[in-house]
Every structure is written in structure tokens, then in C-alpha cells.
Design a protein around this motif. Structure first.
Motif, PDB file in Angstrom:
ATOM      1  N   GLN A  81      25.267  13.723  18.657  1.00 35.14           N
ATOM      2  CA  GLN A  81      24.480  13.911  17.146  1.00 35.14           C
ATOM      3  C   GLN A  81      25.293  13.565  16.039  1.00 35.14           C
ATOM      4  OE1 GLN A  81      21.575  11.646  16.719  1.00 35.14           O
ATOM      5  NE2 GLN A  81      21.710  12.146  14.903  1.00 35.14           N
ATOM      6  N   MET A  82      26.228  14.396  15.799  1.00 28.48           N
ATOM      7  CA  MET A  82      27.023  14.836  14.390  1.00 28.48           C
ATOM      8  C   MET A  82      28.286  13.573  14.528  1.00 28.48           C
ATOM      9  SD  MET A  82      28.234  18.495  15.082  1.00 28.48           S
ATOM     10  CE  MET A  82      26.330  20.608  14.044  1.00 28.48           C
ATOM     11  N   LEU A  83      28.439  13.574  15.540  1.00 31.16           N
ATOM     12  CA  LEU A  83      29.525  12.102  15.748  1.00 31.16           C
ATOM     13  C   LEU A  83      28.640  10.667  15.122  1.00 31.16           C
ATOM     14  CD1 LEU A  83      31.481  12.454  19.117  1.00 31.16           C
ATOM     15  CD2 LEU A  83      32.606  13.292  17.293  1.00 31.16           C
ATOM     16  N   GLN A  84      27.212  10.971  15.363  1.00 29.21           N
ATOM     17  CA  GLN A  84      26.625   9.544  15.167  1.00 29.21           C
ATOM     18  C   GLN A  84      26.223   9.855  13.922  1.00 29.21           C
ATOM     19  OE1 GLN A  84      23.936   7.787  17.824  1.00 29.21           O
ATOM     20  NE2 GLN A  84      22.790   8.093  16.428  1.00 29.21           N
ATOM     21  N   LEU A  85      25.615  10.513  13.108  1.00 28.77           N
ATOM     22  CA  LEU A  85      25.055  11.502  12.154  1.00 28.77           C
ATOM     23  C   LEU A  85      24.992  12.512  12.264  1.00 28.77           C
ATOM     24  CD1 LEU A  85      24.265  10.154   9.471  1.00 28.77           C
ATOM     25  CD2 LEU A  85      21.812   9.835  10.550  1.00 28.77           C
TER      26      LEU A  85
END
Length: 433
Positions: A81-85
Motif C-alpha cells: 500500500q505504501m508503494l501505491q499510496l
């Protein structure tokens, strides 16, 4: 020299401690300084400290580590999720997909039919929002006198302004210059519904906005409700037009062997506060489930529709929401709530055996996978918990000279038995047996 100069002086006569920069929470600092256990790693139901100890986590941290420590799926969910947003706020026109998805999932699970979900960062946040919403509800209804929030003796509802104000533990209320940070609050008996009726009659139902209660009191000593008490409180609230707010920060998401204690006790609250168990502590997240009678007026399609001014920067945090979604998936897939239902009678049996023949134990209590062992005044729960550390187990002293028991849902029967037996060993050693 002024009083402030004296307080800040590091002279030897003032005995100012040389301690780490981090101010420990809920601590008498001279007592814990130099004795703190620094946890570096967790795996399953076990913790590992910087000084080489391996400790069984008999309290699931602060009641939250339900699926245990070191779960790779939740770490992966956060990473992806952190890589995506990492996150984006949910104010006004903006939202994020994970917060929306989590809202739908929580509404599906909620014991409140057609619930709307308010998200924030934890249980104390949730209590503040719920109490504010209760008062906002009655102000919007034009019933301006309904402001007082009732809560129970021995209650704990976090340490924000409202949580401090409605605490039934006096030591959490003291030292702030007034009886209550928020003035319109009052306490009632923790298990006597008749006394609650008397308090309502004395104060006047026209002045009371809401009644807030834990399903099972946690920090107050692991106090399950007396049979029929919560059901009676809900009925009293209905008869007196008082909102009924159920604090499920500890019991929510499986601790009772049902997804919520509201289901266990057959309750229909107006609001449910939740936190710890929604992510098992893998991300800070909490919130409020809100019944239609409260949320509908804020959803009317009209320019005159009022706004409820809630929200914080990290409300609906995308990464926390992604972790919560994966965690709820894991709870269902691994059937951990059903596992708690199977472990609950095991805990009860172990506690009964622990108390048998020990006059040093005055009472044992349990509800779901929550337990409390109350000691005779000749022993100290704090001292016994220190002794447990030396035996490789973590317990926690609570109000009433009580030892907290709330292991992760993944605990084995053998681990649970070993933990209870260790409590017995520590008690016997202190009592000279």
C-alpha cells in the motif's frame, strides 16, 4: 531562585533522574527508570527483549495483539500500500480507496444495521468523537439541555479529554484542576442497574445525552457485566431517550468468541467504538459505528443539512486501512474468532483450578479470552507480574490488585496452561508455599 528554577535544577539535592529522553507512558518514572524491558522482536505469542529474554505475551500487548506478532501478510499489505499510496485525507470531496473499502467491510460486520463508519487513529479518538456526536445529535434535535455523559465506576475510556472526563478510575481524573475536564459528566454504579435509574432520576433524563460503557471492563480489573446488567442499561436508555454507546475497543473483533460483544450480549447500541482488534495493533486505527437514527439527519439532501465537524489528518489512513482489511480477511480465513470461542472454556477451567485451594486469590473472572486474577491484600499484583517476567511470562497489574490475562487468539492450550501455572508458581513463591 524561583520554583521553576528549582524544579529544573539538576543539582544532586534535587535527585533529578538521568533517564532516556522518551517519557514512559502511564509510569511513575522513578520506579521504572533502569528497569524497562526493551522489546526488539515479536514472533507469534512471544516477545524478545534487548537483554536476551524470551517472554510469553500474556496480555497481547495492551489487549491488542490478537493475531500475534510478526505476521508477514500484514507487513506485506502495508508495504504494497505504501508503494501505491501511503495515504490521502478523507476531508470533504476527497477520499482514498482503502478507507472506502474498509468502511464497507466494517459496516458489513457491524452489529448495528446500516451503520455509517467514522474512522480515526485509535480508541481514545473514537471515544472523543462518539461523545461529541452524542451531544451534537441532541443539539441538532433542539434539545439543548441534553449534555451530560454517564459512565460507570471503574470505567476506562482512554485518556483524551473526554476519556479522562468519563473515567471511572479516579487516579486518571486527578490533577487537572477540576473534577472533570469536560464538566458535564457523571459516574454510576458499575453493576447495579437500579442505582443507574436513581442517578438518572436525580440528574434528569432531559439533561443526559448518552451512557458510555465498556462491554467488559478492562483496565478497571477485567469485570464482566453482572447477568442482565447491560441489557437493563440499554432498556433504561431507550425509556429515557438517552443514547447508548458501547465501548468495544477491547472486545471488538473476536475477543469474546463473537465478532463483537454486542452480539454476545444481544445488544443494539446507538454507537460502537472500536480500535485495537481491527488491526491487532499492526497499524494505529480506530473508529465509531453509528446507527441510522444519528447519521441520517447529516445525510439529508438539502443546503440546510448540518455538518458534524469530525476528522483528523490520519482519519481513514490508506495504509492503516489496507492493514485492517488484510487483518479482517485473516481473522475470517483462519477462523480465529471461533478459536477464541473454543479457548474461552479452557481459560475458565484453568482459572478455576488456579484459585482452588489458594487463599491468596480472592477471585478469578473471565469473559471470552479475557481473564482477571484478584489477589489477597497480602500480595501485590505488581510484584507478582515482575516475578512472572523472571519466569518468562508477561502479565499486567490492574485496578483492584488484579492480574490481566488476555493472550493472543493464536495461543495454544499448552501455552495458556503454562501461563496460568506460572501465575500460580509466582503467587506460591511470594506466599511462602
Amino acid at each position: 531562585m524561583t520554583v521553576n528554577d528549582l524544579a529544573l535544577s539538576d543539582s544532586p539535592t534535587n535527585n533529578i533522574l538521568d533517564a532516556p529522553s522518551l517519557w514512559p507512558a502511564q509510569a511513575h518514572t522513578p520506579t521504572v527508570n533502569g528497569r524497562q524491558l526493551v522489546v526488539e522482536r515479536g514472533e507469534g505469542s512471544w516477545l524478545y527483549t534487548s537483554d536476551g529474554r524470551k517472554l510469553f505475551d500474556g496480555t497481547a500487548g495492551l489487549w491488542h495483539a490478537n493475531i500475534g506478532h510478526g505476521n508477514a501478510e500484514l507487513a506485506q499489505a502495508a508495504y504494497e500500500q505504501m508503494l501505491q499510496l501511503e495515504t490521502y485525507h478523507i476531508f470533504a470531496r476527497y477520499s482514498n480507496d482503502k478507507a472506502i473499502a474498509l468502511g464497507e467491510k466494517l459496516a458489513e460486520l457491524s452489529p448495528i444495521e446500516r451503520a455509517k463508519i467514522i474512522l480515526n487513529s485509535g480508541g481514545s479518538d473514537a471515544i472523543d468523537v462518539a461523545c461529541k456526536l452524542a451531544r451534537r445529535h441532541w443539539q441538532r434535535e433542539g434539545r439543548d439541555t441534553k449534555k451530560i455523559i454517564l459512565s460507570r465506576e471503574f470505567a476506562y475510556h482512554g485518556l483524551h479529554a473526554y476519556g479522562t472526563s468519563i473515567a471511572g478510575l479516579e487516579f486518571n481524573r486527578e490533577g487537572y484542576g477540576s473534577d472533570s475536564l469536560v464538566p458535564e459528566t457523571a459516574r454510576v454504579s458499575f453493576n447495579d442497574a437500579t442505582e443507574v435509574e436513581q442517578v438518572i432520576e436525580r440528574i434528569g433524563a432531559e439533561n443526559i445525552a448518552a451512557f458510555v460503557t465498556e462491554a467488559v471492563q478492562g483496565t478497571g480489573g477485567v469485570n464482566p457485566p453482572a447477568p442482565g446488567y447491560l441489557e437493563a442499561i440499554e432498556q433504561i436508555c431507550r425509556e429515557n431517550d438517552i443514547l447508548f454507546i458501547l465501548d468495544e475497543v477491547i472486545t471488538g473483533f473476536g475477543r469474546m468468541g463473537t465478532m463483537f460483544a454486542a452480539e454476545y450480549y444481544g445488544l443494539q447500541p446507538d454507537m460502537i467504538t472500536f480500535a485495537k482488534g481491527v488491526t491487532s495493533g499492526y497499524a494505529p486505527l480506530g473508529g465509531v459505528m453509528v446507527a441510522p437514527r444519528i447519521w441520517k439527519p447529516f445525510y439529508v439532501d438539502s443546503p440546510d443539512t448540518p455538518i458534524f465537524r469530525h476528522g483528523a489528518t490520519y482519519a481513514g489512513h490508506a495504509t492503516a486501512s489496507a492493514v485492517a482489511l488484510k487483518h479482517l480477511e485473516l481473522l475470517e480465513r483462519e477462523q480465529l474468532v471461533a478459536r477464541v470461542a473454543r479457548l474461552a472454556p479452557v481459560l475458565r477451567r484453568e482459572l478455576d483450578a488456579l484459585a482452588t485451594g489458594r487463599e491468596t486469590i480472592t477471585e478469578v473472572r473471565s469473559a471470552g479470552l479475557l481473564g482477571g486474577v484478584t489477589l489477597h491484600e497480602s500480595l501485590s499484583a505488581e510484584q507478582i507480574c515482575d516475578d512472572l517476567v523472571e519466569l518468562g511470562f508477561i502479565g499486567r497489574p490492574l485496578r483492584g490488585n488484579t492480574i490481566q490475562i488476555s493472550p493472543p487468539f493464536i495461543v495454544s492450550e499448552d501455552e495458556l496452561s503454562d501461563f496460568i501455572n506460572a501465575i500460580g508458581e509466582a503467587i506460591d513463591a511470594r506466599s511462602g508455599k
